[in-house]
Design a protein around this motif. Sequence first.
Motif, PDB file in Angstrom:
ATOM      1  N   ASN A  11       9.892 -34.244 -75.322  1.00 26.90           N
ATOM      2  CA  ASN A  11      10.284 -33.402 -74.051  1.00 26.90           C
ATOM      3  C   ASN A  11       9.631 -32.601 -73.308  1.00 26.90           C
ATOM      4  O   ASN A  11       9.721 -32.930 -72.138  1.00 26.90           O
ATOM      5  CB  ASN A  11      11.607 -32.388 -74.638  1.00 26.90           C
ATOM      6  CG  ASN A  11      12.200 -31.811 -73.632  1.00 26.90           C
ATOM      7  OD1 ASN A  11      13.091 -32.521 -72.658  1.00 26.90           O
ATOM      8  ND2 ASN A  11      12.382 -30.694 -73.306  1.00 26.90           N
ATOM      9  N   ASN A  12       8.584 -31.963 -73.900  1.00 23.19           N
ATOM     10  CA  ASN A  12       7.457 -31.251 -73.388  1.00 23.19           C
ATOM     11  C   ASN A  12       6.626 -32.430 -72.611  1.00 23.19           C
ATOM     12  O   ASN A  12       6.242 -31.886 -71.578  1.00 23.19           O
ATOM     13  CB  ASN A  12       6.870 -30.432 -74.416  1.00 23.19           C
ATOM     14  CG  ASN A  12       5.692 -29.577 -73.541  1.00 23.19           C
ATOM     15  OD1 ASN A  12       5.926 -28.609 -73.040  1.00 23.19           O
ATOM     16  ND2 ASN A  12       4.397 -30.091 -73.959  1.00 23.19           N
ATOM     17  N   SER A  16      13.371 -33.090 -93.186  1.00 22.33           N
ATOM     18  CA  SER A  16      13.475 -34.123 -92.389  1.00 22.33           C
ATOM     19  C   SER A  16      14.071 -33.683 -90.924  1.00 22.33           C
ATOM     20  O   SER A  16      13.407 -34.271 -89.894  1.00 22.33           O
ATOM     21  CB  SER A  16      14.559 -35.230 -92.947  1.00 22.33           C
ATOM     22  OG  SER A  16      14.759 -36.280 -92.083  1.00 22.33           O
ATOM     23  N   ALA A  17      14.955 -32.820 -90.956  1.00 25.26           N
ATOM     24  CA  ALA A  17      15.808 -32.404 -89.805  1.00 25.26           C
ATOM     25  C   ALA A  17      14.710 -31.726 -88.914  1.00 25.26           C
ATOM     26  O   ALA A  17      14.523 -31.733 -87.539  1.00 25.26           O
ATOM     27  CB  ALA A  17      16.832 -31.500 -90.111  1.00 25.26           C
ATOM     28  N   ASP A  51      13.322 -32.454 -85.128  1.00 26.96           N
ATOM     29  CA  ASP A  51      13.341 -31.523 -84.258  1.00 26.96           C
ATOM     30  C   ASP A  51      12.104 -31.324 -83.416  1.00 26.96           C
ATOM     31  O   ASP A  51      12.013 -31.302 -82.161  1.00 26.96           O
ATOM     32  CB  ASP A  51      13.861 -30.176 -84.650  1.00 26.96           C
ATOM     33  CG  ASP A  51      15.457 -30.338 -85.004  1.00 26.96           C
ATOM     34  OD1 ASP A  51      16.177 -31.367 -84.451  1.00 26.96           O
ATOM     35  OD2 ASP A  51      16.114 -29.522 -85.758  1.00 26.96           O
ATOM     36  N   SER A  52      11.082 -31.458 -84.277  1.00 26.61           N
ATOM     37  CA  SER A  52       9.736 -31.180 -83.864  1.00 26.61           C
ATOM     38  C   SER A  52       9.163 -32.115 -83.062  1.00 26.61           C
ATOM     39  O   SER A  52       8.687 -32.246 -81.636  1.00 26.61           O
ATOM     40  CB  SER A  52       8.832 -30.863 -84.929  1.00 26.61           C
ATOM     41  OG  SER A  52       7.445 -30.759 -84.441  1.00 26.61           O
ATOM     42  N   SER A  53       9.363 -33.356 -83.330  1.00 25.19           N
ATOM     43  CA  SER A  53       9.135 -34.552 -82.741  1.00 25.19           C
ATOM     44  C   SER A  53       9.987 -34.708 -81.326  1.00 25.19           C
ATOM     45  O   SER A  53       9.250 -34.933 -80.170  1.00 25.19           O
ATOM     46  CB  SER A  53       9.427 -36.025 -83.352  1.00 25.19           C
ATOM     47  OG  SER A  53       8.525 -35.904 -84.444  1.00 25.19           O
TER      48      SER A  53
END
Length: 217
Positions: free
Chosen positions: A37-38, A25-26, A30-32
């Motif tokens: 942000n990108n 889940s973490a 983090d990926s999302s």
Amino acid sequence: MLKTFVKACLATTAIILISGCSTNSAYTNDSSVALANNEVQVTKKYIQIAEDQQMNITNQRTLESTINSLATQMMRNKKMDTSKPVLITSFVRLDNFKKTTEFGRIISESMINEMSNRGFNVIEYRGQLGVSINEKGEYFITRNPYKLKDEIPNTYVVVGTYSRQYGRVMLNARVIDNITGRIISSARATYMHNRRNDCILFKDCKPARTIKIIQEK
């Protein structure tokens, strides 16, 4: 003893499973966040480029640089065939496509020079069928439609509009295929003259107020 061992194994397995789910889940979160942000950073770059274009290309302080900016922007469009004939029309008021001023005519006349010097095949469609002469001079170009050719070849047509704003004039130009109506290229520039009243620029100032002088009785 066996029961105690089994309970311990089950508890350990449950802890491992819960830990694994939390980790996944973490990782997903983090990926999302990284992806979002990108996207923000890319958008910021586009905005910075737009601001740079606004400051260095669109906004101009002199009429000459404004005309130069318009011509340069249209030239950089790779879709435009420079060998095809181009005719340039007077820039007109944005609120009235059938009305122009000396300002609009100056822009179009200057665009003839700028685009011709950049290699475009500019044609003078206002040429008469002959040279007319009188005691004041000799003339070839005219705005009398009865003295012009009936037709012109397949061409690009440069049209433009201007809008008077406080302290500035906004200009838009485009190159149109006269057969298909397709826009081949376009340009935008803002002439930042910073005058409180631009009537001197457009030669439409109201007459000065006059006072009648009479003899005192």
